[in-house]
Design a protein around this motif. Structure first.
Motif, PDB file in Angstrom:
ATOM      1  N   ASP A 112     116.536  10.723  63.292  1.00 58.58           N
ATOM      2  CA  ASP A 112     115.539  10.114  62.599  1.00 58.58           C
ATOM      3  C   ASP A 112     115.399   9.885  61.116  1.00 58.58           C
ATOM      4  N   LEU A 113     115.424  10.926  60.153  1.00 57.66           N
ATOM      5  CA  LEU A 113     115.759  10.986  58.811  1.00 57.66           C
ATOM      6  C   LEU A 113     116.885  11.741  58.492  1.00 57.66           C
ATOM      7  N   SER A 114     117.633  11.308  57.339  1.00 60.79           N
ATOM      8  CA  SER A 114     118.859  11.937  56.761  1.00 60.79           C
ATOM      9  C   SER A 114     117.998  13.164  55.696  1.00 60.79           C
ATOM     10  N   THR A 115     118.674  13.894  55.615  1.00 65.40           N
ATOM     11  CA  THR A 115     118.070  15.223  54.560  1.00 65.40           C
ATOM     12  C   THR A 115     117.631  14.439  53.472  1.00 65.40           C
TER      13      THR A 115
ATOM     14  N   GLY B  21     105.522  24.008  54.930  1.00 65.43           N
ATOM     15  CA  GLY B  21     104.129  23.566  54.587  1.00 65.43           C
ATOM     16  C   GLY B  21     104.469  22.941  53.111  1.00 65.43           C
ATOM     17  N   ILE B  22     103.778  21.870  53.122  1.00 64.91           N
ATOM     18  CA  ILE B  22     103.991  21.284  51.591  1.00 64.91           C
ATOM     19  C   ILE B  22     102.616  21.378  50.778  1.00 64.91           C
ATOM     20  N   VAL B  23     102.616  21.921  49.827  1.00 63.06           N
ATOM     21  CA  VAL B  23     101.309  21.889  48.964  1.00 63.06           C
ATOM     22  C   VAL B  23     101.633  21.443  47.530  1.00 63.06           C
ATOM     23  N   ALA B  24     100.604  21.328  46.645  1.00 59.90           N
ATOM     24  CA  ALA B  24     100.846  20.800  45.263  1.00 59.90           C
ATOM     25  C   ALA B  24     102.102  21.445  44.413  1.00 59.90           C
ATOM     26  N   GLY B  25     102.532  22.680  44.599  1.00 62.72           N
ATOM     27  CA  GLY B  25     103.529  23.391  43.934  1.00 62.72           C
ATOM     28  C   GLY B  25     105.035  23.103  44.602  1.00 62.72           C
ATOM     29  N   SER B  26     104.921  22.431  45.870  1.00 65.50           N
ATOM     30  CA  SER B  26     106.314  22.312  46.437  1.00 65.50           C
ATOM     31  C   SER B  26     107.393  21.508  45.726  1.00 65.50           C
ATOM     32  N   VAL B  27     108.579  22.016  46.003  1.00 67.37           N
ATOM     33  CA  VAL B  27     109.821  21.101  45.419  1.00 67.37           C
ATOM     34  C   VAL B  27     110.509  20.804  46.348  1.00 67.37           C
ATOM     35  N   ALA B  28     110.999  19.486  46.587  1.00 71.36           N
ATOM     36  CA  ALA B  28     111.720  19.012  47.583  1.00 71.36           C
ATOM     37  C   ALA B  28     113.119  19.781  47.972  1.00 71.36           C
ATOM     38  N   GLU B  29     113.758  19.955  46.810  1.00 75.62           N
ATOM     39  CA  GLU B  29     115.267  20.627  47.332  1.00 75.62           C
ATOM     40  C   GLU B  29     114.612  22.086  47.903  1.00 75.62           C
ATOM     41  N   ASP B  30     113.814  22.949  47.125  1.00 77.45           N
ATOM     42  CA  ASP B  30     113.327  24.220  47.857  1.00 77.45           C
ATOM     43  C   ASP B  30     112.950  23.857  49.343  1.00 77.45           C
ATOM     44  N   GLU B  31     112.180  22.810  49.605  1.00 80.38           N
ATOM     45  CA  GLU B  31     111.758  22.690  51.157  1.00 80.38           C
ATOM     46  C   GLU B  31     113.005  22.363  51.988  1.00 80.38           C
ATOM     47  N   VAL B  32     113.881  21.469  51.576  1.00 81.88           N
ATOM     48  CA  VAL B  32     115.130  21.458  52.173  1.00 81.88           C
ATOM     49  C   VAL B  32     115.756  22.782  52.526  1.00 81.88           C
ATOM     50  N   ALA B  33     116.118  23.646  51.492  1.00 81.50           N
ATOM     51  CA  ALA B  33     116.740  24.763  51.542  1.00 81.50           C
ATOM     52  C   ALA B  33     115.759  25.625  52.720  1.00 81.50           C
ATOM     53  N   GLU B  34     114.241  25.640  52.629  1.00 81.89           N
ATOM     54  CA  GLU B  34     113.597  26.292  53.453  1.00 81.89           C
ATOM     55  C   GLU B  34     113.844  25.628  54.973  1.00 81.89           C
ATOM     56  N   SER B  35     114.123  24.514  55.308  1.00 83.41           N
ATOM     57  CA  SER B  35     114.129  23.924  56.473  1.00 83.41           C
ATOM     58  C   SER B  35     115.734  24.304  57.194  1.00 83.41           C
TER      59      SER B  35
ATOM     60  N   VAL C 262     100.112  19.761  53.893  1.00 80.41           N
ATOM     61  CA  VAL C 262     100.682  19.140  55.085  1.00 80.41           C
ATOM     62  C   VAL C 262     102.081  19.440  55.334  1.00 80.41           C
ATOM     63  N   VAL C 263     102.130  19.811  56.728  1.00 83.56           N
ATOM     64  CA  VAL C 263     103.596  20.387  57.222  1.00 83.56           C
ATOM     65  C   VAL C 263     104.495  19.296  57.566  1.00 83.56           C
ATOM     66  N   LEU C 264     105.632  19.153  57.173  1.00 83.28           N
ATOM     67  CA  LEU C 264     106.688  18.084  57.566  1.00 83.28           C
ATOM     68  C   LEU C 264     107.711  18.926  58.323  1.00 83.28           C
ATOM     69  N   ALA C 265     108.007  18.049  59.249  1.00 87.11           N
ATOM     70  CA  ALA C 265     109.066  18.744  60.136  1.00 87.11           C
ATOM     71  C   ALA C 265     110.417  17.652  60.216  1.00 87.11           C
ATOM     72  N   ARG C 266     111.364  18.099  60.581  1.00 85.12           N
ATOM     73  CA  ARG C 266     112.739  17.409  60.657  1.00 85.12           C
ATOM     74  C   ARG C 266     113.265  17.628  61.669  1.00 85.12           C
ATOM     75  N   ALA C 267     114.196  16.945  62.367  1.00 92.94           N
ATOM     76  CA  ALA C 267     114.979  17.065  63.631  1.00 92.94           C
ATOM     77  C   ALA C 267     116.587  17.060  63.263  1.00 92.94           C
ATOM     78  N   VAL C 268     117.242  17.794  63.926  1.00 92.38           N
ATOM     79  CA  VAL C 268     118.750  17.920  63.928  1.00 92.38           C
ATOM     80  C   VAL C 268     119.242  17.876  65.257  1.00 92.38           C
ATOM     81  N   GLN C 269     120.205  16.928  65.525  1.00 94.91           N
ATOM     82  CA  GLN C 269     120.649  16.831  66.944  1.00 94.91           C
ATOM     83  C   GLN C 269     121.918  17.767  67.151  1.00 94.91           C
ATOM     84  N   ALA C 270     122.215  18.554  68.142  1.00100.71           N
ATOM     85  CA  ALA C 270     123.190  19.501  68.380  1.00100.71           C
ATOM     86  C   ALA C 270     123.918  19.083  69.528  1.00100.71           C
ATOM     87  N   THR C 271     125.026  18.872  69.605  1.00 98.01           N
ATOM     88  CA  THR C 271     126.034  18.140  70.634  1.00 98.01           C
ATOM     89  C   THR C 271     126.996  19.074  70.959  1.00 98.01           C
TER      90      THR C 271
END
Length: 433
Positions: free
Chosen positions: A170-173, A406-420, A195-204
């Motif tokens: 769906d979306l790249s990293t 979970g994304i709030v005012a203090g969220s940093v995209a790089e940190d959220e990617v690491a958390e995901s 807001v809580v944003l989710a991502r998906a990864v395909q495992a084959t």
């Protein structure tokens, strides 16, 4: 035992399906052993169920009845169907404990807009254990009460699925990181708080992925979670959305996360920083308040601790709060789950605004990810977790894995990617990746 034909019906009317015949008997716990080891290899990944934590809970196999629904009233439809099925069932329950007698395992779609069906499954055989008590429930559509003395024996070990390849869906990293940045920008305007944003990864995989392979490895590595399987959705959730037992309702709220390093002293320091983090405490408070507000409408009294504790899992640590209350209106566990869903832990605050942003920015259908998953008995007692740290079978060799932050005012995209990435690790590790 000869499996009866599964009953797949939309309405709980006696003229449209045969009555279920249910027998529960107690068995020595020594006969049960490892619950997951009792699961036979399924022809289809959706033909087994699991709800196991620290060796206790349920496993089951076969299908006697299945209910499916979509739309805004999917919870109400499911509850109505189950009420009708249990009212007509012929039951002999020699144990008479929560989870004995008729029992359905369920997995509900996250969104009212989802094309993915919510489902309730009644297995042919269920083996349960709680403390020193163990039992077997058998269900048929025959006219006689089943004997429930099926021999319990460990099955052959599941086979390794071979090499597994992972790819973004769906979306790249990078695309997902941009979605996080957009969410933070919208929060800064004051239109929403979280807001809580989710991502998906395909495992084959190179070979068929036996769900027992995943369940066994998840239970070994994440024994403090509920290891679940319902209709092809498999995972290990740390979050109990709602438990109802004889009028007492409890809910465990998790929001605010930090990745563990594996070094105990360092992790202890990280736990302290998590407990003091204004960003994570803010995110957690939104989640706790959404649960407490929803349960207040159904309870005569409710207890909400003032401060969270830090829950240590193998890969991450969470801020956690246990909310408890006494139900005053006779609500079932599924009805309570419906009133709590979606909580701020998987959606955001305010709910409707966050849900709109999710639909726009995630660019995917969550399906049953982040929806309630669990079980309910004929009395309405049950346990419903949130379907997190999980994957959904798209084919015998392919799963879609999910993670959300979970994304709030203090969220940093790089940190959220690491958390995901950290939240994807339980399923990736179980697959061998």
């Amino acid at each position: 035992m000869t499996s009866p034909s599964p009953v797949d019906v939309p309405h709980p009317l006696g003229s449209q399906h045969p009555a279920l015949v249910v027998r529960t008997v107690a068995v020595p716990t020594a006969r049960v052993g490892d619950l997951l080891a009792l699961l036979p290899e399924p022809e289809d990944a959706g033909d087994i169920v699991s709800w196991v934590r620290k060796g206790e809970g349920f496993v089951g196999w076969g299908r006697v009845a299945t209910f499916r629904a979509t739309g805004v009233d999917r919870f109400e439809q499911a509850q109505s169907w189950w009420r009708g099925v249990t009212s007509e069932a012929i039951v002999r329950d020699d144990v008479d404990e929560p989870g004995t007698g008729p029992i359905a395992f369920g997995s509900m779609a996250y969104s009212r807009r989802s094309g993915t069906e919510s489902v309730l499954v009644v297995p042919e055989v269920v083996v349960g254990r709680r403390g020193d008590l163990a039992w077997v429930t058998t269900t048929t559509t025959d006219s006689t009460v089943p004997p429930a003395d099926e021999p319990l024996a460990a099955q052959p070990d599941p086979r390794d699925p071979g090499e597994v390849v992972f790819a973004d869906r769906d979306l790249s990293t990078q695309g997902w990181a941009q979605a996080v940045e957009e969410a933070v920008a919208r929060i800064s305007t004051g239109t929403l708080d979280k807001v809580v944003l989710a991502r998906a990864v395909q495992a084959t995989a190179g070979h068929r992925i036996d769900p027992r392979w995943l369940l066994t490895r998840l239970a070994e590595d994440y024994d403090t979670t509920w290891v679940f399987a319902v209709d092809g959705l498999v995972g290990a959730t740390p979050e109990m959305l709602v438990r109802l037992e004889r009028g007492l309702v409890t809910s465990r709220v998790l929001a605010g996360t930090i990745r563990r390093t594996g070094d105990d002293s360092h992790d202890l320091a990280l736990a302290g920083s998590l407990a003091r983090s204004s960003k994570d405490l803010e995110e957690h408070e939104y989640a706790v308040r959404s649960v407490a507000d929803a349960l207040t409408a159904h309870t005569s009294s409710i207890n909400v601790p003032e401060t969270p504790f830090v829950l240590h899992l193998n890969n991450v640590m969470h801020l956690a709060t246990d909310v408890a209350g006494v139900v005053r209106d006779g609500s079932t566990s599924l009805a309570l789950a419906a009133s709590l869903h979606p909580s701020a832990a998987v959606c955001g605050t305010p709910t409707m605004d966050a849900d709109t942003v999710i639909a726009e920015l995630e660019q995917m259908d969550r399906g049953r990810y982040a929806g309630p998953v669990g079980w309910m008995d004929a009395s309405g007692d049950g346990e419903w977790g949130i379907a997190l740290r999980c994957g959904w079978y798209e084919s015998p060799q392919s799963l879609r894995l999910y993670a959300g932050c979970g994304i709030v005012a203090g969220s940093v995209a790089e940190d959220e990617v690491a958390e995901s990435v950290a939240k994807l690790m339980p399923m990736r590790s179980a697959l061998g990746g």
